[in-house]
Design a protein around this motif. Structure first.
Motif, PDB file in Angstrom:
ATOM      1  N   ARG A 112       0.845  -1.198   0.000  1.00 55.81           N
ATOM      2  CA  ARG A 112       0.000   0.000   0.000  1.00 55.81           C
ATOM      3  C   ARG A 112       0.876   1.242   0.000  1.00 55.81           C
ATOM      4  NH1 ARG A 112      -2.800  -2.842   4.352  1.00 55.81           N
ATOM      5  NH2 ARG A 112      -4.648  -3.882   3.544  1.00 55.81           N
ATOM      6  N   GLU A 172     -10.635   0.856   4.875  1.00 56.57           N
ATOM      7  CA  GLU A 172      -9.316   0.882   4.235  1.00 56.57           C
ATOM      8  C   GLU A 172      -9.453   0.783   2.721  1.00 56.57           C
ATOM      9  OE1 GLU A 172      -6.876  -2.117   5.912  1.00 56.57           O
ATOM     10  OE2 GLU A 172      -6.360  -0.908   7.663  1.00 56.57           O
ATOM     11  N   GLU A 222      -8.190   3.543  -0.005  1.00 60.06           N
ATOM     12  CA  GLU A 222      -7.285   3.210  -1.094  1.00 60.06           C
ATOM     13  C   GLU A 222      -7.814   3.710  -2.433  1.00 60.06           C
ATOM     14  OE1 GLU A 222      -6.095  -1.014  -2.671  1.00 60.06           O
ATOM     15  OE2 GLU A 222      -5.027  -0.549  -0.826  1.00 60.06           O
ATOM     16  N   GLN A 257      -7.829  -1.569   4.161  1.00 57.78           N
ATOM     17  CA  GLN A 257      -8.142  -2.508   3.062  1.00 57.78           C
ATOM     18  C   GLN A 257      -9.249  -3.478   3.403  1.00 57.78           C
ATOM     19  OE1 GLN A 257      -6.915  -2.847   0.017  1.00 57.78           O
ATOM     20  NE2 GLN A 257      -8.243  -4.569  -0.315  1.00 57.78           N
TER      21      GLN A 257
END
Length: 265
Positions: free
Chosen positions: A188, A224, A228, A263
């Protein structure tokens, strides 16, 4: 003694995950002509201990012996009560010792099976600890091809480094199909971090754990994923200037608190 039968049994025991250490004991008991006999086996998976009892019996029509089933008891680290389950031996459909351990850990295992009619099919198997039969065995749930679980597609939803190499991807999928809790690297924002994952056919997804093997909270995981997807817009949000609330009122500065996101599972 039927030598070919003995060799077949020894191979069957070996490839069911018990190795070759029981060969001499199996030979001795067959030579003694026992109608039924058991063989004991101990193993460790990490700090968990497994005791297995293998059951054999002689045919009533010939001198052939059969490996019928094995009882398995799992003693987890720090727990006094053992979890027990019987796994039956079927031609070509055997659940190996490691797969049995993974099932008793609650994970799913992918197997090629044979139906009662002799047809081959593929299915994910998982123990249902809420349901047991009259023998005390937990029900074995099946998620076959018609259920529609696609492991490769589930993995592709996550930034897993190992997926970028075809060989590593193949090994990863093979390990997950055996029911293993598999170590992976999530990437990430250019940073790599170790996680663990397992296949979750029931929800057509994978379950992700942190480096300490603690399961990630699903709500945290969802946030998450959102972060992203919209990371850049989140940065721009904090730089917005004041805008008027309405035509008659004064300009008001609008601020938005940034939320911690992560995530998805």
């Amino acid at each position: 003694m039927n030598q070919k039968n003995l060799e077949y049994l020894q191979e069957q025991v070996k490839y069911t995950g018990f190795g070759e250490g029981l060969n001499d004991e199996i030979r001795t008991k067959i030579e003694a002509g026992e109608e039924k006999f058991i063989v004991l086996h101990e193993a460790e998976f990490g700090k968990d201990k497994v005791d297995a009892v293998l059951f054999f019996s002689k045919s009533k029509e010939s001198d052939m012996y059969f490996f019928n089933k094995y009882d398995m008891a799992l003693a987890k680290e720090g727990e006094t009560e053992k979890l027990a389950q019987t796994f039956y031996i079927n031609k070509g459909n055997n659940i190996t010792l490691k797969e049995a351990y993974n099932l008793m850990e609650g994970r799913a295992v992918n197997k090629n099976l044979t139906s009662a009619g002799g047809e081959l099919y593929n299915s994910w198997l998982q123990l249902d600890f809420k349901q047991a039969d009259d023998r005390g065995n937990f029900k074995l749930r099946h998620f076959n091809e018609k259920f529609g679980y696609d492991l490769e597609a589930a993995l592709a939803k996550h930034p897993i480094k190992e997926l970028s190499d075809e060989s590593h991807k193949k090994d990863l999928m093979a390990s997950l199909k055996k029911g293993n809790l598999q170590s992976v690297t999530l990437v990430r924002d250019g940073a790599e971090k170790k996680h663990f994952i397992e296949a979750t056919p029931q929800y057509k997804s994978i379950t992700i754990y942190d480096e300490n093997r603690q399961r990630l909270d699903s709500r945290k995981a969802k946030s998450e994923k959102q972060a992203e997807d919209s990371g850049q817009s989140a940065k721009n949000e904090s730089k917005k200037q004041a805008v008027p609330d309405d035509e008659s009122g004064p300009a008001a500065k609008k601020t938005r608190s940034s939320k911690k996101k992560g995530q998805g599972v």
